[in-house]
Design an enzyme around this catalytic site. Structure first.
Site, PDB file in Angstrom:
ATOM      1  N   GLU A 131      15.395   6.754  -3.414  1.00  0.00           N
ATOM      2  CA  GLU A 131      14.857   5.927  -4.511  1.00  0.00           C
ATOM      3  C   GLU A 131      15.967   5.736  -5.555  1.00  0.00           C
ATOM      4  O   GLU A 131      15.791   5.983  -6.744  1.00  0.00           O
ATOM      5  CB  GLU A 131      13.608   6.553  -5.155  1.00  0.00           C
ATOM      6  N   GLU A 191      11.350   7.118   7.406  1.00  0.00           N
ATOM      7  CA  GLU A 191      10.126   7.817   7.013  1.00  0.00           C
ATOM      8  C   GLU A 191       8.887   6.910   7.073  1.00  0.00           C
ATOM      9  O   GLU A 191       7.795   7.383   7.343  1.00  0.00           O
ATOM     10  CB  GLU A 191      10.283   8.408   5.609  1.00  0.00           C
ATOM     11  N   PRO A 225       0.801  -1.227   0.000  1.00  0.00           N
ATOM     12  CA  PRO A 225       0.000   0.000   0.000  1.00  0.00           C
ATOM     13  C   PRO A 225       0.837   1.283   0.000  1.00  0.00           C
ATOM     14  O   PRO A 225       0.373   2.309  -0.457  1.00  0.00           O
ATOM     15  CB  PRO A 225      -0.814  -0.104   1.295  1.00  0.00           C
ATOM     16  N   HIS A 275      16.929  17.940  -4.440  1.00  0.00           N
ATOM     17  CA  HIS A 275      16.347  17.859  -5.780  1.00  0.00           C
ATOM     18  C   HIS A 275      15.417  16.658  -5.851  1.00  0.00           C
ATOM     19  O   HIS A 275      15.882  15.527  -6.004  1.00  0.00           O
ATOM     20  CB  HIS A 275      17.445  17.655  -6.835  1.00  0.00           C
TER      21      HIS A 275
HETATM   22  C1  NOJ Z   1      11.158  10.210  -0.545  1.00  0.00           C
HETATM   23  C2  NOJ Z   1      12.418  10.372   0.220  1.00  0.00           C
HETATM   24  O1  NOJ Z   1      12.877   9.130   0.718  1.00  0.00           O
HETATM   25  C3  NOJ Z   1      12.156  11.333   1.342  1.00  0.00           C
HETATM   26  O2  NOJ Z   1      13.278  11.432   2.179  1.00  0.00           O
HETATM   27  C4  NOJ Z   1      11.759  12.656   0.774  1.00  0.00           C
HETATM   28  O3  NOJ Z   1      11.421  13.511   1.828  1.00  0.00           O
HETATM   29  C5  NOJ Z   1      10.566  12.518  -0.165  1.00  0.00           C
HETATM   30  N1  NOJ Z   1      10.777  11.483  -1.097  1.00  0.00           N
HETATM   31  C6  NOJ Z   1      10.294  13.792  -0.922  1.00  0.00           C
HETATM   32  O4  NOJ Z   1      11.287  14.006  -1.885  1.00  0.00           O
HETATM   33 CA    CA Z   2      11.998   6.826  -0.025  1.00  0.00          CA
END
Ligand code: NOJ
Ligand code: CA
Length: 710
Positions: free
Chosen positions: A489, A513, A199, A419
């Site tokens: 990513e 996160e 999900p 970025h």
């Molecule tokens: C995913 C990243 O892992 C995270 O650290 C970031 O805050 C968000 N994307 C937004 O770019």
């Molecule tokens: Ca991430």
């Protein structure tokens, strides 16, 4: 050293296991410098290239075949002949500009085999094995040749034939995302397909029952194996397809639906190294430097413009929903939509950045990451066409970037730029020169990049050849502007940080996160005790540790971090990264006695010792800070409480130290009482033993200070 081209007596029992070896095979063998690992290469009666790996005279990989499927060409793998072979030895010590340790020994024996098909249009290629005391690496090379100018690879057929139904720690073979929870099963029970629908992941593509690498295994005899690759350059990522019946792993390259193949290369070229780390102690997997050793030396020269550091960020507050990336609308990271309007305010304002700078300056923290500083976030999430959303140079009107930089410089805090590419690499490539030039002109030296969502153009994946080249090219370009890169990513780490040391860190796992918004309850307590023996073998991790407000109240009452506070502290030592975030909100650190450990802990290491550990259970790591020689120790456990007892052999002889121990309190528990902790001090020296009581989901962090007068 010894190289053997005849049939060695010690190998006799191997033949019994390997039914494919012809009666009088030509065996080419090479053993590691200490003789513990032995690779045997041979051709079967059908002329198939095969290898066997033995450790201490026991087969660990039985007859495994090598080959390729091409487009518009027959497969390569049978009817082969050995044209010649050479052996050599190599021993060097090289220095990491920053890393888990200063000096790295790169000592291996090599066997290089030139192969050809029969007949006039015979194709040529070679296989090179490098055999180390901590494992093996091998790769294919295609020389320039008449009958073949280009290779369009439909798949690589590299096999790893296991000799038992090992216990494996694995994530599914996803072509996009490495942010899955780890599974622990027998190899015969690996079922990656069942993990397809997650999900909280923006996109996943798992075409067959395969695992991503590194995948780590433990055999019944206690031997540890970890499969991965090194030097992933101009090729696609290798997943490992799993045959759960025959216990055979086979390479499954990430493809491109757009192009209909997996890799396209003009000859001559070499593939990445296929690697197997082999150790008798789990901790030796972490200490192994095989992956970086198989990469080429530093091509950037002097990189002293970057300094390892701890950093804070306008970041966690967005993941908690306290503030937003964009100025206008609000996003919800858990659903990747803009559905929720929470009334939260824009995070990246000049005033907020100054607040963080003040906090960092007071606390020995040298970096500030600001996300949501540039226009475009309002057009990103939930939008199908994400080309041109960001230009990476235009700040929102409430963020005066020059004033933030000026203020930071005054206080000794450098801006880390952000970025988010919105997974639109072509847009990023279009703007990247001006974006990196801006970073350089601001006097900054690092960027965190991000690639959330499906890759544009459609049919490409994060781990396909196009994106491998994109990530690598962006890092090389960044170096021209003296910018170091921490990609989220990302493509997986394969040790390229040796060649391009400005590849400082990356995500490529389920980071902190997820604890803020994952609908599956977040990362379980065993997550990092697994990560230390899997993902961390590939390279530095931007995990973003240090959450003190474990229950995330009042912001995210439904979510929480599933560890104790002491476990969070230990992560600064357990996880290696030259950029280490103090991720929580400054108000959760202010006045908190345990924050002293984060203030003190280093980010760059002279040496690293893994004192103990078992994948998925616990790990104890000691690291000595570079330049000042101070030692730190981190220990973490899974959901089981654990009493640890170890000797401080790593301390300097004849010196006395004050150890400050940040441990779980008597009542601590990751769920019931995660913030119960205690700080004690004790005098220790080399040879002292220490007992630590880790709570369920707990940990301990220790700083050792040399007593000056002694
Ligand atoms: C995913 C990243 O892992 C995270 O650290 C970031 O805050 C968000 N994307 C937004 O770019
Ligand atoms: Ca991430």
């Amino acid at each position: 050293m010894s190289f053997k081209t005849t049939c060695p007596f010690a190998l006799f029992f191997i033949f019994l296991l390997s039914c494919s070896i012809p009666e009088t095979p030509q065996l080419l063998t090479v053993e590691s410098p200490s003789g513990n690992n032995l690779v045997t290469f041979f051709l079967t009666e059908k002329g198939q290239a095969a290898y066997i790996v033995a450790h201490e005279n026991k087969v660990v990989l039985d007859t495994s075949f090598l080959g390729f499927d091409f487009k518009d060409q027959p497969s390569l793998g049978t009817g082969l002949m050995v044209q010649g072979s050479t052996t050599s030895t190599f021993n060097e010590t090289w220095e990491m500009p920053w890393g888990e340790q200063r000096e790295v020994v790169n000592h291996y024996n090599e066997l290089h085999i030139d192969l050809s098909e029969a007949g006039e249009s015979a194709r040529l290629f070679s296989v090179t094995f490098r055999v180390y005391d901590d494992g093996i690496g091998f790769r294919y090379s295609f020389p320039e040749q008449e009958g073949m100018k280009e290779a369009i690879i439909m798949d690589e057929r590299t096999q790893f034939r296991l000799t038992g139904d090992h216990t494996a720690w694995w994530i599914p073979g996803d072509w996009d995302i490495y942010e899955h929870l780890y599974n622990k099963t027998k190899v015969s029970e690996i079922n990656a397909i069942s993990k397809r629908d997650h999900p909280n992941l923006a996109q996943t593509y798992i075409p067959f029952n395969a695992v991503n690498t590194p995948v780590t295994m433990k055999a019944d005899n206690g031997l540890y194996l970890s499969f991965h690759e090194a030097a992933l350059v101009d090729y696609s990522d290798m997943t490992l397809k799993v045959d759960t019946t025959t216990l055979l792993l086979e390479s499954g390259l990430v493809g491109s639906d757009r192009l209909g193949y997996k890799v396209k290369r003009t000859l001559p070229f070499s593939t990445p190294w296929r690697t197997v780390q082999i150790t008798e102690r789990a901790g030796d997997l972490i200490e192994s430097k095989l992956i970086v050793n198989l990469n080429e030396p530093n091509k950037l020269g002097d990189v002293s413009w970057f300094t390892p550091m701890k950093y804070v960020g306008i970041w966690w507050e967005m993941h908690l929903g306290v503030s937003t990336w964009d100025m206008g609308r609000t996003q919800d990271m858990s659903t990747h939509t803009t559905d929720k309007v929470t009334g939260a305010k824009h995070g990246a304002t000049t005033a907020n950045a100054k607040r963080y700078i003040d906090f960092a300056a007071r606390n020995n923290i040298k970096g500030l990451l600001v996300e949501g500083w540039n226009t475009g976030w309002e057009n990103w999430i939930g939008v199908e066409d994400r080309e041109g959303v960001f230009d990476f140079v235009t700040p929102y009107p409430d963020y005066d970037i020059h004033e933030v930089v000026r203020y930071g410089r005054e206080k000794g805090v450098e801006l880390i730029m952000h970025h988010e590419t919105s997974a639109a690499p072509r847009t990023y490539e279009q703007y990247v020169d001006s974006a990196y030039a801006l970073i350089q002109s601001l006097g900054s030296h690092s960027v965190k990049s991000g690639y959330v969502g499906p890759i544009i153009p459609k049919g490409e994946y994060h781990h396909g050849q196009m994106m491998v080249n994109h990530y690598n090219n962006m890092a090389i370009k960044a170096a021209e502007y003296q910018v170091a890169v921490n990609a989220h990513e990302p493509i997986k780490a394969t040790g390229l940080r040796r060649t391009y040391p400005n590849i400082i860190s990356r995500e490529g796992l389920r980071g902190q996160e997820f604890n803020a918004w994952a609908s599956d309850g977040g990362n379980p307590p065993e997550h990092l005790p697994i990560v230390a023996f899997t993902r961390m073998l590939s390279g530095p991790i931007d995990f973003t540790p240090g959450i003190f407000n474990i229950k995330l109240n009042p912001h995210k009452p439904e979510n929480q971090v599933n560890t104790t506070l002491a476990h969070q502290l230990a992560l600064y030592v357990v996880i290696y990264s030259p950029v280490q975030m103090a991720a929580d909100l400054p108000e959760n650190y202010e006045g908190h006695p345990a924050f002293q450990f984060i203030r003190d802990v280093g980010a760059d290491w002279e040496q690293t010792k893994v004192l103990d550990g078992e994948p998925g259970d616990f790990v104890v790591i000691a690291r000595q800070e570079k330049d000042n020689g101070q030692w730190f120790l981190g220990a973490i456990t899974d959901e089981n409480p654990r009493d640890l007892d170890f000797t401080l052999d790593f301390l300097e002889d004849g010196k006395e130290y004050t150890a400050t121990i940040y441990a779980d309190g008597d009542e601590a528990h990751w769920d019931d009482n995660p913030t119960d902790y205690q700080i004690t001090t004790t005098n220790v020296n080399k040879g002292s033993s220490l007992e630590l009581k880790l709570a369920a989901g707990g940990g301990a962090a220790i700083s050792f200070e040399k007593n000056r007068l002694l």
